[in-house]
Write a protein that holds these residues in place. Structure first.
Motif, PDB file in Angstrom:
ATOM      1  N   UNK A   2      -6.409   0.897  -0.236  1.00 55.25           N
ATOM      2  CA  UNK A   2      -5.991   2.013   1.271  1.00 55.25           C
ATOM      3  C   UNK A   2      -6.905   1.058   2.153  1.00 55.25           C
ATOM      4  N   UNK A   3      -8.013   0.297   2.894  1.00 59.74           N
ATOM      5  CA  UNK A   3      -8.897   0.474   3.128  1.00 59.74           C
ATOM      6  C   UNK A   3      -8.707  -0.667   4.056  1.00 59.74           C
ATOM      7  N   UNK A   4      -8.782  -0.599   6.058  1.00 57.39           N
ATOM      8  CA  UNK A   4      -8.100  -1.677   6.541  1.00 57.39           C
ATOM      9  C   UNK A   4      -9.402  -2.452   6.545  1.00 57.39           C
ATOM     10  N   UNK A   5     -10.712  -2.237   6.980  1.00 58.80           N
ATOM     11  CA  UNK A   5     -11.333  -3.610   6.771  1.00 58.80           C
ATOM     12  C   UNK A   5     -11.725  -3.922   5.943  1.00 58.80           C
ATOM     13  N   UNK A   6     -11.837  -4.162   4.424  1.00 56.32           N
ATOM     14  CA  UNK A   6     -12.034  -4.141   3.133  1.00 56.32           C
ATOM     15  C   UNK A   6     -10.527  -4.926   2.309  1.00 56.32           C
ATOM     16  N   UNK A   7      -9.482  -5.114   2.804  1.00 60.60           N
ATOM     17  CA  UNK A   7      -8.412  -6.029   2.772  1.00 60.60           C
ATOM     18  C   UNK A   7      -7.658  -6.600   2.905  1.00 60.60           C
ATOM     19  N   UNK A   8      -6.538  -7.170   2.880  1.00 57.57           N
ATOM     20  CA  UNK A   8      -5.596  -8.562   3.341  1.00 57.57           C
ATOM     21  C   UNK A   8      -5.939  -7.505   5.083  1.00 57.57           C
ATOM     22  N   UNK A   9      -5.826  -8.269   5.817  1.00 57.06           N
ATOM     23  CA  UNK A   9      -5.908  -7.922   7.123  1.00 57.06           C
ATOM     24  C   UNK A   9      -5.086  -8.144   8.069  1.00 57.06           C
ATOM     25  N   UNK A  13      -2.326   0.910   6.495  1.00 58.06           N
ATOM     26  CA  UNK A  13      -2.458   2.439   6.020  1.00 58.06           C
ATOM     27  C   UNK A  13      -3.450   3.217   5.319  1.00 58.06           C
ATOM     28  N   UNK A  14      -4.907   2.940   6.255  1.00 60.07           N
ATOM     29  CA  UNK A  14      -5.653   3.951   5.965  1.00 60.07           C
ATOM     30  C   UNK A  14      -5.846   5.226   6.253  1.00 60.07           C
ATOM     31  N   UNK A  15      -6.190   6.357   5.515  1.00 60.15           N
ATOM     32  CA  UNK A  15      -6.522   7.333   6.427  1.00 60.15           C
ATOM     33  C   UNK A  15      -7.109   8.376   6.508  1.00 60.15           C
ATOM     34  N   UNK A  16      -7.398   9.243   7.845  1.00 64.52           N
ATOM     35  CA  UNK A  16      -8.765   9.671   7.824  1.00 64.52           C
ATOM     36  C   UNK A  16      -9.149  10.862   6.763  1.00 64.52           C
ATOM     37  N   UNK A  17     -10.171  11.197   6.809  1.00 63.62           N
ATOM     38  CA  UNK A  17     -10.664  12.184   5.796  1.00 63.62           C
ATOM     39  C   UNK A  17      -9.587  13.651   5.473  1.00 63.62           C
ATOM     40  N   UNK A  18      -9.129  14.308   7.553  1.00 66.27           N
ATOM     41  CA  UNK A  18      -8.284  15.096   6.675  1.00 66.27           C
ATOM     42  C   UNK A  18      -6.627  14.773   6.494  1.00 66.27           C
ATOM     43  N   UNK A  19      -6.338  13.668   6.730  1.00 70.09           N
ATOM     44  CA  UNK A  19      -5.141  13.073   6.675  1.00 70.09           C
ATOM     45  C   UNK A  19      -5.094  13.364   4.714  1.00 70.09           C
ATOM     46  N   UNK A  20      -5.976  12.320   4.114  1.00 70.14           N
ATOM     47  CA  UNK A  20      -6.086  12.225   2.629  1.00 70.14           C
ATOM     48  C   UNK A  20      -6.325  13.719   2.366  1.00 70.14           C
ATOM     49  N   UNK A  21      -7.262  14.712   2.812  1.00 73.15           N
ATOM     50  CA  UNK A  21      -7.723  16.219   1.742  1.00 73.15           C
ATOM     51  C   UNK A  21      -6.079  16.963   1.543  1.00 73.15           C
TER      52      UNK A  21
END
Length: 301
Positions: A165-172, A177-185
């Motif tokens: 789910x974390x853009x910099x940690x997965x296949x570039x 699809x990485x959400x902001x804190x407010x979006x995820x909450x």
């Protein structure tokens, strides 16, 4: 007595596909002896399956490979199955005592489940839908997570949030699809509001910072967060869940084996169908901006 050697020197999700083949062989021939050559990533997990008779660890060093070959040469195999399609597995198999070698033949037009049926046909065995239930009758050692799951008496939905789910940690090249804190909450709240179920959040070995921020102040009694779990512990949670929401991976295969509803986040640039053709109660959703992705997931609840 028939003895089989199967190469699966990659990851847990890959083995969960192979486990269907193994279970089918055992069903057709209960006296069959099944040996598996595994990677370090899936070694402990494969050993937890009671229909596997022995697991051999593959290591990358030349000396270790020679030791492995010498160890395996002590056996006479009726069939060797190269289910990982690795060149290294084919080389090791070349030096072993066997009657026949089968190599998986998965392509754009052939799924893994179709290839398993092909192999079973070559072995004069049949496939049965019950072979998909590879996690039945699992007797796993009790851990702390077992005690924690007991508190989840009500039906719960499982949301697995890992590095995918974390853009910099997965296949570039994959869609972000990485959400902001407010979006995820907000997404968590919408799941609970619509379903009235508890929500369980799990993650990988490394917990994404966004989850730590959210749950450092979370007071919602219907949300439970578990991190730093082993894969076996994650399996225990998945099999108790009502629904799994996750990016496609080994956890998807666990849910499929227990016929649990899956909302599977995939990237359209890759053909996942060869891995998921046997999945039941399966709903794939293409990766897209989280604001749109969360809406689509909510509609499928």
């Amino acid at each position: 007595m028939n003895k089989y050697l199967i190469f699966r020197t990659d990851r847990q999700g890959d083995f969960l596909v192979t486990a269907i083949l193994v279970k089918s062989i055992k069903r057709n021939n209960p006296d069959a002896i099944i040996h598996v050559v595994s990677s370090i990533k899936n070694y402990d997990y494969i050993k937890s399956f009671n229909f596997i008779d022995e697991v051999f660890l593959f290591k990358k060093g030349l000396v270790d490979r020679i030791k492995l070959i010498n160890n395996l040469k002590k056996n006479k195999y009726q069939n060797i199955i190269i289910h990982d399609k690795k060149k290294r597995s084919k080389i090791i198999a070349f030096f072993l005592n066997k009657e026949k070698t089968l190599i998986t033949d998965v392509s754009a037009n052939i799924s893994y489940i179709d290839d398993i049926k092909r192999m079973l046909n070559l072995l004069n065995y049949n496939f049965d839908l019950s072979d998909l239930n590879i996690l039945n009758n699992r007797a796993l050692k009790e851990t702390n997570i077992d005690h924690q799951i007991k508190y989840l008496k009500d039906t719960f939905i499982l949301f697995h949030f890992d590095e995918k789910w974390i853009y910099k940690d997965y296949i570039s090249k994959y869609t972000n699809i990485e959400p902001t804190e407010s979006e995820l909450s907000s997404f968590f709240s919408s799941i609970i509001s619509k379903t009235k179920h508890n929500l369980v959040i799990t993650t990988g070995i490394k917990s994404p910072a966004i989850l730590n921020k959210i749950f450092s102040s979370n007071v919602n009694s219907k949300i439970f967060f578990y991190d730093n779990l082993s894969f076996l512990d994650i399996e225990k949670i998945v099999v108790k869940s009502h629904l799994l929401i996750s990016c496609h991976g080994a956890i998807s295969h666990i849910a499929a084996a227990k016929k649990i509803k899956i909302i599977d986040i995939i990237d359209p640039s890759y053909d996942y169908s060869k891995w998921t053709a046997h999945f039941r109660d399966y709903f794939p959703v293409n990766r897209k901006e989280f604001s749109e992705l969360s809406k689509q997931i909510t509609q499928l609840l």
